[in-house]
Structures are given as structure tokens and as C-alpha cells.
Design a protein around this motif. Structure first.
Motif, PDB file in Angstrom:
ATOM      1  N   GLY A  88      -3.552  12.408  42.503  1.00 57.79           N
ATOM      2  CA  GLY A  88      -2.655  12.590  43.648  1.00 57.79           C
ATOM      3  C   GLY A  88      -1.267  12.015  43.422  1.00 57.79           C
ATOM      4  O   GLY A  88      -0.359  12.274  44.209  1.00 57.79           O
ATOM      5  N   GLU A  89      -1.113  11.252  42.353  1.00 59.09           N
ATOM      6  CA  GLU A  89       0.212  10.692  42.078  1.00 59.09           C
ATOM      7  C   GLU A  89       1.171  11.775  41.594  1.00 59.09           C
ATOM      8  O   GLU A  89       0.770  12.693  40.885  1.00 59.09           O
ATOM      9  CB  GLU A  89       0.121   9.629  40.968  1.00 59.09           C
ATOM     10  N   ARG A  90       2.437  11.568  41.936  1.00 53.80           N
ATOM     11  CA  ARG A  90       3.483  12.435  41.385  1.00 53.80           C
ATOM     12  C   ARG A  90       4.278  11.623  40.377  1.00 53.80           C
ATOM     13  O   ARG A  90       4.780  10.553  40.675  1.00 53.80           O
ATOM     14  CB  ARG A  90       4.393  12.962  42.488  1.00 53.80           C
ATOM     15  N   ILE A  91       4.389  12.166  39.155  1.00 51.87           N
ATOM     16  CA  ILE A  91       5.020  11.446  38.064  1.00 51.87           C
ATOM     17  C   ILE A  91       6.192  12.233  37.509  1.00 51.87           C
ATOM     18  O   ILE A  91       6.057  13.429  37.224  1.00 51.87           O
ATOM     19  CB  ILE A  91       3.988  11.174  36.952  1.00 51.87           C
ATOM     20  N   ARG A  92       7.307  11.575  37.416  1.00 49.60           N
ATOM     21  CA  ARG A  92       8.424  12.167  36.685  1.00 49.60           C
ATOM     22  C   ARG A  92       8.291  11.695  35.244  1.00 49.60           C
ATOM     23  O   ARG A  92       8.286  10.499  34.986  1.00 49.60           O
ATOM     24  CB  ARG A  92       9.747  11.707  37.275  1.00 49.60           C
ATOM     25  N   LEU A  93       8.146  12.636  34.336  1.00 45.35           N
ATOM     26  CA  LEU A  93       7.939  12.291  32.931  1.00 45.35           C
ATOM     27  C   LEU A  93       9.142  12.779  32.134  1.00 45.35           C
ATOM     28  O   LEU A  93       9.379  13.976  32.029  1.00 45.35           O
ATOM     29  CB  LEU A  93       6.654  12.928  32.413  1.00 45.35           C
ATOM     30  N   ARG A  94       9.883  11.825  31.596  1.00 45.56           N
ATOM     31  CA  ARG A  94      11.075  12.168  30.823  1.00 45.56           C
ATOM     32  C   ARG A  94      10.682  12.220  29.350  1.00 45.56           C
ATOM     33  O   ARG A  94      10.396  11.188  28.756  1.00 45.56           O
ATOM     34  CB  ARG A  94      12.159  11.118  31.044  1.00 45.56           C
ATOM     35  N   LEU A  95      10.665  13.424  28.795  1.00 42.08           N
ATOM     36  CA  LEU A  95      10.293  13.615  27.391  1.00 42.08           C
ATOM     37  C   LEU A  95      11.546  13.691  26.534  1.00 42.08           C
ATOM     38  O   LEU A  95      12.484  14.414  26.873  1.00 42.08           O
ATOM     39  CB  LEU A  95       9.529  14.926  27.215  1.00 42.08           C
ATOM     40  N   LEU A  96      11.537  12.936  25.434  1.00 42.72           N
ATOM     41  CA  LEU A  96      12.668  12.992  24.505  1.00 42.72           C
ATOM     42  C   LEU A  96      12.144  13.089  23.085  1.00 42.72           C
ATOM     43  O   LEU A  96      11.233  12.359  22.712  1.00 42.72           O
ATOM     44  CB  LEU A  96      13.524  11.722  24.583  1.00 42.72           C
ATOM     45  N   ASN A  97      12.715  13.988  22.322  1.00 37.33           N
ATOM     46  CA  ASN A  97      12.417  14.028  20.898  1.00 37.33           C
ATOM     47  C   ASN A  97      13.503  13.241  20.168  1.00 37.33           C
ATOM     48  O   ASN A  97      14.633  13.702  20.037  1.00 37.33           O
ATOM     49  CB  ASN A  97      12.356  15.472  20.393  1.00 37.33           C
ATOM     50  N   ILE A  98      13.150  12.035  19.706  1.00 36.14           N
ATOM     51  CA  ILE A  98      14.141  11.196  19.016  1.00 36.14           C
ATOM     52  C   ILE A  98      13.861  11.119  17.515  1.00 36.14           C
ATOM     53  O   ILE A  98      14.376  10.247  16.832  1.00 36.14           O
ATOM     54  CB  ILE A  98      14.227   9.783  19.639  1.00 36.14           C
ATOM     55  N   ALA A  99      13.047  12.043  17.021  1.00 41.33           N
ATOM     56  CA  ALA A  99      12.722  12.063  15.592  1.00 41.33           C
ATOM     57  C   ALA A  99      13.926  12.521  14.773  1.00 41.33           C
ATOM     58  O   ALA A  99      14.815  13.188  15.286  1.00 41.33           O
ATOM     59  CB  ALA A  99      11.539  12.975  15.334  1.00 41.33           C
ATOM     60  N   ASN A 100      13.941  12.172  13.505  1.00 38.33           N
ATOM     61  CA  ASN A 100      15.010  12.631  12.615  1.00 38.33           C
ATOM     62  C   ASN A 100      15.012  14.146  12.464  1.00 38.33           C
ATOM     63  O   ASN A 100      16.073  14.755  12.431  1.00 38.33           O
ATOM     64  CB  ASN A 100      14.850  12.011  11.226  1.00 38.33           C
ATOM     65  N   ALA A 101      13.846  14.737  12.316  1.00 35.67           N
ATOM     66  CA  ALA A 101      13.835  16.149  11.928  1.00 35.67           C
ATOM     67  C   ALA A 101      12.680  16.973  12.491  1.00 35.67           C
ATOM     68  O   ALA A 101      12.727  18.192  12.442  1.00 35.67           O
ATOM     69  CB  ALA A 101      13.817  16.265  10.409  1.00 35.67           C
ATOM     70  N   ARG A 102      11.651  16.325  13.008  1.00 36.14           N
ATOM     71  CA  ARG A 102      10.468  17.082  13.402  1.00 36.14           C
ATOM     72  C   ARG A 102      10.683  17.805  14.737  1.00 36.14           C
ATOM     73  O   ARG A 102      11.013  17.182  15.739  1.00 36.14           O
ATOM     74  CB  ARG A 102       9.261  16.157  13.539  1.00 36.14           C
ATOM     75  N   VAL A 103      10.481  19.105  14.733  1.00 37.89           N
ATOM     76  CA  VAL A 103      10.457  19.864  15.987  1.00 37.89           C
ATOM     77  C   VAL A 103       9.093  19.603  16.603  1.00 37.89           C
ATOM     78  O   VAL A 103       8.076  19.707  15.924  1.00 37.89           O
ATOM     79  CB  VAL A 103      10.655  21.372  15.730  1.00 37.89           C
ATOM     80  N   MET A 104       9.053  19.212  17.870  1.00 45.43           N
ATOM     81  CA  MET A 104       7.776  18.850  18.482  1.00 45.43           C
ATOM     82  C   MET A 104       7.377  19.892  19.529  1.00 45.43           C
ATOM     83  O   MET A 104       8.125  20.145  20.468  1.00 45.43           O
ATOM     84  CB  MET A 104       7.887  17.509  19.194  1.00 45.43           C
TER      85      MET A 104
END
Ligand code: C2O
Ligand code: CU
Length: 463
Positions: free
Chosen positions: A214-230
Motif C-alpha cells: 500500500g505504500e507509494r514510493i518515488r524511486l529515482r533511478l540513475l545509471n552512473i556506470a562508465n559505459a554499461r547500458v542498463m
């Protein structure tokens, strides 16, 4: 688990089994004065790791502390350099004053070992951004010099938790040290860049995050890798995308829970947690059709509420998203050349036409429009307010995440989003359109950092 098995279990497989309940998710700086210290040090990805990995970090934290600053107001952030090499910080995605952009030799002097530098940042747009080194990033970023910067909305949508997932990968050797032998390796530079063998979320391997039904979560996703596409999968059906590269979008459902982020890209999700109490819901990295857990949502025994929240999830508009693009643009062709099997025969480097062998000696194996590395002359120089169409053609087989400093653009392929980093897969073409409205000298480069170092970088000037 001994070191060897730990590496085995995590190498490429990125599998779980290592739980880190005692370690905090990340440190946060919410109040000025904001102070970052870049230093070398030891860091453990897992509590059970025997000897620490030698890294470079901000405030002894991997990633650096989450910095939260207000929208539209000045924040002062001081950086002390305790590394044994010069550095600088770039505030990725922020449309700030050019002098604060953190590009050594272009917008500021290098910050020497033992010296400090004061950045003054007045971000016009709220959202999820990040900060990272912009000096020898192929080494300094691979060693950990990056952190998350949140510009807070004055009135964000209501949530139970505002979580950050900064996703990174690391190339470690058998003794859990950053593999130095492959650092600066031209083979990697000419291919997909430096791809790691473990993936971490907030510097941890498959860590648990407590949530409740029931929780609402704001999830901030960041790709901070050098080169990997995630390519990530979130296994909660009530998930919407609310922002892309920091800028609000009209919320839409995340189909299949799958989202792809090139290095540098971000996305905020709004998730209504609907699993049963006690359930574990993984966040996975998809690799060749296989899923590898990189973090987990662990559902508390007690639900938070019986029905999901019905308040709105849309973010308030930003000045960046209120821009209306004209119909006419100044077209700037940008051809992306080079790389392994790219058949580049020659390019201009530092004002000199060079054949491929000479380029390789200079570690230059990528070019924009036949020019490798940063040239003296800008790609284009325009008056403030000029509408630009960067007509990009990826003429090789490698993916690239092209990043424009100081501006957000519309990518023809996704006309509803304002981005600062665009992913181009093999032979792909698209136009990035924007109004060049921020005076100064700005970089355009591939955010596969090894491609940038290998020549894929140019700049433009707004006067
Ligand atoms: Cu995030 Cu010039 O980079
Ligand atoms: Cu690239």
C-alpha cells in the motif's frame, strides 16, 4: 563466503546471497553548508568482504552523498581535493551558469591536490540529477567519484518514501580491487567501453529495502556506470514513469516493468507497492534475456494501507519543459565515427590530420565529423536563443549515450520527453532539438566515458 567465491558469485552473474542489512543505504546532505571532499580510501561493497577495495570517493561514501537543494535558489557547494591528482565536478543535467559547469580547461581551472573550489548553483529545474568528476573520468569515475543531486520541488507529489537507486558497475579483480590492468585499455575504449563485473545499487550488492503493502514510493533511478547500458525490471505492476533525465513527463505506465538507461540517464518512477506482507520483490538487471537481482524490496509484515493512494503522481512543470520549440532550426550534422570495426581511416586530432595508426598512438579511436578529441574551434557558435537541430548519425555498430551540457533537448524519436542524454544504438539516426539559450561553452560528448576519452567529444558556444 571466501573472496574467490564472492567474485565467482558476483562476476557477470551479479547474483544475490550477500545481504548487507547493517549498512546504511546512502548518506544525505540536506542543509548547507554543503561540503564535498574527494579522497582516496577503502570501501567494502559487502559487509563480508575481507579487505576493502581501494576507491576514490566523496565524503568517504560510495556513491557520494545525496545532495538535496532547493529549486530556483542559490546553493553553495564546496569541493576539497584530497586526491593525489587534479579533479573537478560537473553537475550533470543542470542548466546552470557556464562558469559552474565543471569542465577543466573550458569553464574552470583544474582543482589541484590540496586545493578547494566553490561552486554556486542555482538550478532552474527540479528533479533528479547527479554530480561526477570531469577530469580523467575514465579513471576517476571508474574509481567512484560520483553522487546524486536532487533539486527538490516546492510541492512534490505525496509519497511514503523517496528512494534513490544509483546504479553502477565495477570491474574488480580477484582480490576485490579495481582492475587497473584494464584501465585505459584501448581495446575497451574502441568497443563498448569499460564494462564492470559487479553491479551495485547505492554502492551495495543486492541490498534489501523495506517497504509495505500500500505504500507509494518515488524511486529515482540513475545509471552512473562508465559505459554499461542498463535494462532494469521492476516487478511491481503499479509502476509509472514520472520523469526522464530530471524533467517531468506526463505519467505513463511502465510496460512489463522494463526500463533502459544509458550511462548518465535517469528516470523517476512512482510505484504503488502491492505485494503481500513478507514478500520479496526484486529489482533486476536484464542481461541476454536473463534477470539478475540488483536490489530487493522486502515487504514488512504489516501493510501500510489497504488501498493504494489516490492523490496525483504528476510532477509540477519545470521551466525546461515549458520551452516551446520553433518550427525552424539551424541544422548541425553530427556524424559519429570510429571504434572497432568502424573502418575509420583518418581524423583530425589537435589540428593535425592523422592516419589510423597515429590516432591509435594518441589513444584516439572515435570522432565527430572527422575530428577526434576537443578541437580549438567549436562545432558551432550561435547567438543566444538560436534553435538548434543536432542531426546525429551513428555510423558504427556501438551504442552511444550522447550528452549535451547545460541544455535539455527533444529527441525526434521520443518527442514527448526533454532529455540531456540520448542513447543511439548501432547505425541509428535522430535529431536532438533545443534552443541554445545558455551563454557559454558547452560540451557534447558520449557518456560512455571511454568513448569520450577516446575522442568522442566536441563543444559549442552560445554568445
Ligand atoms: Cu555527465 Cu560531461 O558529463
Ligand atoms: Cu559512445
Amino acid at each position: 563466503m571466501n573472496r574467490r567465491n564472492f567474485i565467482k558469485a558476483t562476476a557477470y552473474g551479479l547474483s544475490g546471497g550477500v545481504y548487507l542489512k547493517s549498512l546504511p543505504a546512502y548518506s544525505t546532505l540536506t542543509r548547507p553548508p554543503f561540503h564535498l571532499t574527494a579522497s582516496p580510501g577503502g570501501y567494502k561493497f559487502a559487509a563480508k568482504q575481507e579487505s576493502a577495495t581501494r576507491v576514490m570517493f566523496y565524503n568517504q561514501s560510495i556513491p557520494g552523498p545525496v545532495i538535496r537543494i532547493p529549486q530556483g535558489k542559490e546553493s553553495i557547494i564546496e569541493l576539497s581535493n584530497q586526491l593525489d591528482q587534479p579533479t573537478s565536478i560537473h553537475w550533470h543535467g543542470l542548466r546552470i551558469e557556464n562558469a559552474m559547469d565543471g569542465v577543466p580547461g573550458m569553464t574552470q581551472e583544474l582543482i589541484q591536490p590540496g586545493a578547494s573550489y566553490t561552486y554556486s548553483i542555482t538550478p532552474p529545474d527540479a528533479g533528479t540529477y547527479w554530480y561526477h568528476t570531469h577530469q580523467r573520468a575514465w579513471e576517476q569515475l571508474a574509481f567512484g567519484l560520483a553522487g546524486v543531486l536532487i533539486v527538490e520541488e516546492e510541492q512534490p507529489p505525496l509519497v511514503d518514501q523517496d528512494l534513490v537507486f544509483a546504479i553502477d558497475d565495477w570491474k574488480l579483480n580477484k582480490s576485490m580491487q579495481i582492475d587497473k590492468n584494464s584501465l585505459g585499455n584501448l581495446h575497451e575504449w574502441a568497443h563498448g567501453g569499460r564494462i564492470g563485473n559487479i553491479v551495485t545499487v547505492n554502492g551495495k550488492i543486492n541490498k534489501e529495502y523495506s517497504v509495505a503493502r500500500g505504500e507509494r514510493i518515488r524511486l529515482r533511478l540513475l545509471n552512473i556506470a562508465n559505459a554499461r547500458v542498463m535494462t532494469l525490471r521492476v516487478n511491481q505492476p503499479d509502476t509509472s514513469i514520472i520523469s526522464i533525465d530530471g524533467q517531468p513527463v506526463k505519467p505513463f505506465r511502465l510496460s512489463n516493468g522494463i526500463i533502459t538507461l544509458a550511462p548518465g540517464q535517469r528516470s523517476d518512477l512512482m510505484i504503488d507497492m502491492t505485494s503481500e506482507p513478507g514478500h520479496i520483490s526484486p529489482v533486476e538487471l536484464m542481461l541476454n534475456g536473463q534477470a539478475y537481482e540488483v536490489a530487493q524490496f522486502k515487504f514488512n509484515a504489516a501493510p501500510k494501507r489497504e488501498r493504494i493512494m489516490d492523490s496525483g503522481i504528476a510532477l509540477p512543470a519545470n521551466p525546461a519543459t515549458n520551452v516551446v520549440l520553433p518550427k525552424e532550426f539551424q541544422h548541425i550534422p553530427l556524424s559519429v565515427e570510429g571504434g572497432a570495426m568502424g573502418r575509420m581511416k583518418s581524423a583530425t586530432y589537435q589540428g593535425k590530420e592523422m592516419g589510423i595508426n597515429e590516432l591509435v598512438q594518441n589513444k584516439q579511436i572515435w570522432a565527430f565529423n572527422g575530428v577526434a578529441g576537443l578541437a580549438n574551434k567549436p562545432l558551432f557558435k550561435v547567438k543566444r536563443g538560436t534553435a538548434i537541430s543536432l542531426d546525429i548519425e551513428n555510423k558504427n555498430s556501438w551504442p552511444h549515450g550522447l550528452h549535451v551540457h547545460g541544455h535539455h533537448f527533444i529527441d525526434d524519436r521520443q518527442p514527448d520527453f526533454w532529455r540531456d542524454t540520448a542513447l543511439f544504438t548501432r547505425q541509428e539516426k535522430s535529431s536532438l532539438t533545443f534552443v541554445a539559450d545558455n551563454p557559454g561553452k558547452w560540451l557534447i560528448h558520449c557518456h560512455m566515458i571511454e568513448h569520450q576519452a577516446g575522442g568522442m567529444v566536441t563543444w559549442f558556444e552560445v554568445i
